[in-house]
Design an enzyme around this catalytic site. Structure first.
Site, PDB file in Angstrom:
ATOM      1  N   ASP A  21      45.775  49.471  43.593  1.00 36.14           N
ATOM      2  CA  ASP A  21      46.792  50.298  44.246  1.00 36.14           C
ATOM      3  C   ASP A  21      46.255  51.707  44.492  1.00 36.14           C
ATOM      4  O   ASP A  21      46.498  52.300  45.539  1.00 36.14           O
ATOM      5  CB  ASP A  21      48.053  50.355  43.377  1.00 36.14           C
ATOM      6  N   HIS A  66      52.332  47.644  38.844  1.00 39.20           N
ATOM      7  CA  HIS A  66      51.631  47.044  39.988  1.00 39.20           C
ATOM      8  C   HIS A  66      52.634  46.154  40.722  1.00 39.20           C
ATOM      9  O   HIS A  66      52.661  44.938  40.545  1.00 39.20           O
ATOM     10  CB  HIS A  66      50.424  46.229  39.508  1.00 39.20           C
TER      11      HIS A  66
HETATM   12  N1  LIG Z   1      46.808  43.631  39.290  1.00 42.27           N
HETATM   13  C1  LIG Z   1      46.332  43.449  40.516  1.00 42.27           C
HETATM   14  O1  LIG Z   1      45.990  44.396  41.206  1.00 42.27           O
HETATM   15  C2  LIG Z   1      46.204  42.052  41.084  1.00 42.27           C
HETATM   16  C3  LIG Z   1      45.561  41.856  42.323  1.00 42.27           C
HETATM   17  C4  LIG Z   1      45.420  40.542  42.790  1.00 42.27           C
HETATM   18  C5  LIG Z   1      45.904  39.481  42.059  1.00 42.27           C
HETATM   19  N2  LIG Z   1      46.562  39.721  40.893  1.00 42.27           N
HETATM   20  C6  LIG Z   1      47.072  38.622  40.078  1.00 42.27           C
HETATM   21  O2  LIG Z   1      45.971  38.004  39.456  1.00 42.27           O
HETATM   22  C7  LIG Z   1      46.297  36.639  39.174  1.00 42.27           C
HETATM   23  C8  LIG Z   1      45.222  35.747  39.721  1.00 42.27           C
HETATM   24  O3  LIG Z   1      45.220  35.813  41.141  1.00 42.27           O
HETATM   25  P1  LIG Z   1      44.508  34.695  41.993  1.00 42.27           P
HETATM   26  O4  LIG Z   1      44.724  35.025  43.417  1.00 42.27           O
HETATM   27  O5  LIG Z   1      43.105  34.522  41.479  1.00 42.27           O
HETATM   28  O6  LIG Z   1      45.417  33.434  41.607  1.00 42.27           O
HETATM   29  P2  LIG Z   1      45.028  31.889  41.661  1.00 42.27           P
HETATM   30  O7  LIG Z   1      46.311  31.146  41.525  1.00 42.27           O
HETATM   31  O8  LIG Z   1      44.124  31.625  42.812  1.00 42.27           O
HETATM   32  O9  LIG Z   1      44.143  31.676  40.363  1.00 42.27           O
HETATM   33  C9  LIG Z   1      44.697  31.694  39.085  1.00 42.27           C
HETATM   34  C10 LIG Z   1      43.785  30.847  38.212  1.00 42.27           C
HETATM   35  O10 LIG Z   1      44.187  31.007  36.851  1.00 42.27           O
HETATM   36  C11 LIG Z   1      44.089  29.743  36.225  1.00 42.27           C
HETATM   37  N3  LIG Z   1      44.941  29.742  35.030  1.00 42.27           N
HETATM   38  C12 LIG Z   1      46.284  29.538  34.986  1.00 42.27           C
HETATM   39  N4  LIG Z   1      46.711  29.587  33.702  1.00 42.27           N
HETATM   40  C13 LIG Z   1      45.624  29.856  32.944  1.00 42.27           C
HETATM   41  C14 LIG Z   1      45.421  30.022  31.546  1.00 42.27           C
HETATM   42  N5  LIG Z   1      46.440  29.916  30.701  1.00 42.27           N
HETATM   43  N6  LIG Z   1      44.193  30.288  31.111  1.00 42.27           N
HETATM   44  C15 LIG Z   1      43.170  30.379  31.960  1.00 42.27           C
HETATM   45  N7  LIG Z   1      43.282  30.226  33.306  1.00 42.27           N
HETATM   46  C16 LIG Z   1      44.501  29.966  33.787  1.00 42.27           C
HETATM   47  C17 LIG Z   1      44.563  28.768  37.290  1.00 42.27           C
HETATM   48  O11 LIG Z   1      44.154  27.456  37.007  1.00 42.27           O
HETATM   49  C18 LIG Z   1      43.869  29.347  38.540  1.00 42.27           C
HETATM   50  O12 LIG Z   1      42.553  28.855  38.670  1.00 42.27           O
HETATM   51  C19 LIG Z   1      47.672  36.408  39.802  1.00 42.27           C
HETATM   52  O13 LIG Z   1      48.648  36.558  38.798  1.00 42.27           O
HETATM   53  C20 LIG Z   1      47.783  37.522  40.818  1.00 42.27           C
HETATM   54  O14 LIG Z   1      49.127  37.840  41.096  1.00 42.27           O
HETATM   55  C21 LIG Z   1      46.709  40.979  40.393  1.00 42.27           C
END
Ligand SMILES: NC(=O)c1ccc[n+]([C@@H]2O[C@H](COP(=O)([O-])OP(=O)(O)OC[C@H]3O[C@@H](n4cnc5c(N)ncnc54)[C@H](O)[C@@H]3O)[C@@H](O)[C@H]2O)c1
Length: 298
Positions: free
Chosen positions: A138, A166
């Protein structure tokens, strides 16, 4: 890849990457590990995969908690919190049991502020100060928008605070931010743009990107994770600061205690940080910060 290349911890620091997967993502992680191994990074001494956080977190110095369940169609926020709450409570317990006592934890999985709070509450033997919720993306988005509007390169934008969460309720602070060392308001003399367009663009950028691209940002998120680590292991340039979602207890701004809230931080480069004291507030900024801290509590 950036971690393995030595661009974050420096050219003399070998690293071991321990990847925590879920049953569903295990195969994909094996693919990631193969990619890492085949890249022959000279500093990468170990790549291991497990679905057991007690195994993966053994002695770790940095834990990047990215895996979380995304919000699906028709899913209520409370349902998401319930599922992710369980994931981050378990990971907090595992960190508490086996990680380095000095571990720094960066929570990326959403809702990252709440997940970071759940994680730290389950890790009472690790200082609460060591837990961060990623709001660096952000901050980077806000810097980009100010640079574009002012017609300067983005490295001329400094002192950029994201207050709060966020999410779309975050408060990008254009009162304290500077361009070429001058207050933003002296460079961008368009209060309406700052209060309306700028705020909304930064707050909603994640959602707009998902609509256009069909998935959440990946490249800029990984850059921002690397930026967040670098900010903690490199002395912050004189007079500047960075944003991170950190534990509020003891904060000098009057923000509610015992939550995780993005605030301005400085680091000596030792992995630790202190909150910046010389920030200014006006009614507009105070009102918005109060509103978002209220939303985080209730
Ligand atoms: N804070 C930020 O700025 C920011 C920015 C982008 C994404 N995000 C967040 O980050 C997270 C990941 O995003 P993404 O696009 O890679 O999502 P995604 O759904 O593509 O990937 C998530 C992965 O996590 C795995 N997973 C689920 N539960 C798990 C567990 N208990 N232990 C280990 N792995 C597990 C899933 O199998 C999947 O491979 C999401 O929650 C998204 O909202 C945050």
């Amino acid at each position: 890849m950036t971690l393995a290349s030595g661009e974050v911890f420096g050219p003399d620091q070998p690293i071991a990457l321990k990847l925590l997967g879920s049953e569903r993502s295990f195969q994909a992680l094996e693919g990631v590990a193969m990619e890492l191994e085949d890249s022959l990074f000279p500093l990468l001494r170990e790549v291991s995969i497990s679905i057991d956080p007690y195994e993966v977190f053994q002695d770790v110095e940095w834990a990047l908690l990215i895996g979380a369940k995304p919000r699906g169609p028709g899913m209520e926020r409370a349902g998401l919190l319930d599922i992710n709450g369980q994931i981050f409570a378990e990971q907090g317990k595992a960190l508490n049991a086996v990680a380095s006592r000095n571990v720094k934890v960066i929570v990326v999985g959403n809702p990252c502020n709440t997940n970071a709070l759940i994680c730290l509450k389950n890790a009472p033997n690790i200082p609460a100060k060591n837990f961060h919720a990623l709001t660096r993306l952000d901050e980077n988005r806000a810097k980009c928008q100010l640079a574009l509007k002012a017609g300067v390169f983005y490295d001329k934008v400094s002192n950029m605070t994201i207050w709060g969460n966020h999410s779309t309720t975050q408060v990008p602070d254009f009162l304290n931010a500077r361009i070429n060392g001058f207050p933003v308001k002296e460079v961008i003399r368009d209060q309406k743009w700052l209060e309306e367009e700028f705020m909304e663009k930064v707050q909603k950028r994640g959602g707009v990107l998902i609509k256009k691209w069909g998935r959440s940002s990946a490249a800029s998120t990984s850059v921002s994770i690397v930026d967040a680590i670098r900010s903690l292991i490199t002395p912050t340039p004189e007079g500047d600061w960075f944003s991170s979602g950190v534990y509020t207890t003891g904060n000098p701004y009057g923000i509610a205690e015992d939550i995780v809230f993005s605030m301005p931080c400085r680091s000596k480069g030792d992995g630790d940080y202190e909150l910046v004291k010389d920030v200014i507030f006006d009614d507009y900024l105070l009102e918005r910060i109060t509103r978002v801290s209220y939303l985080l509590i209730y």
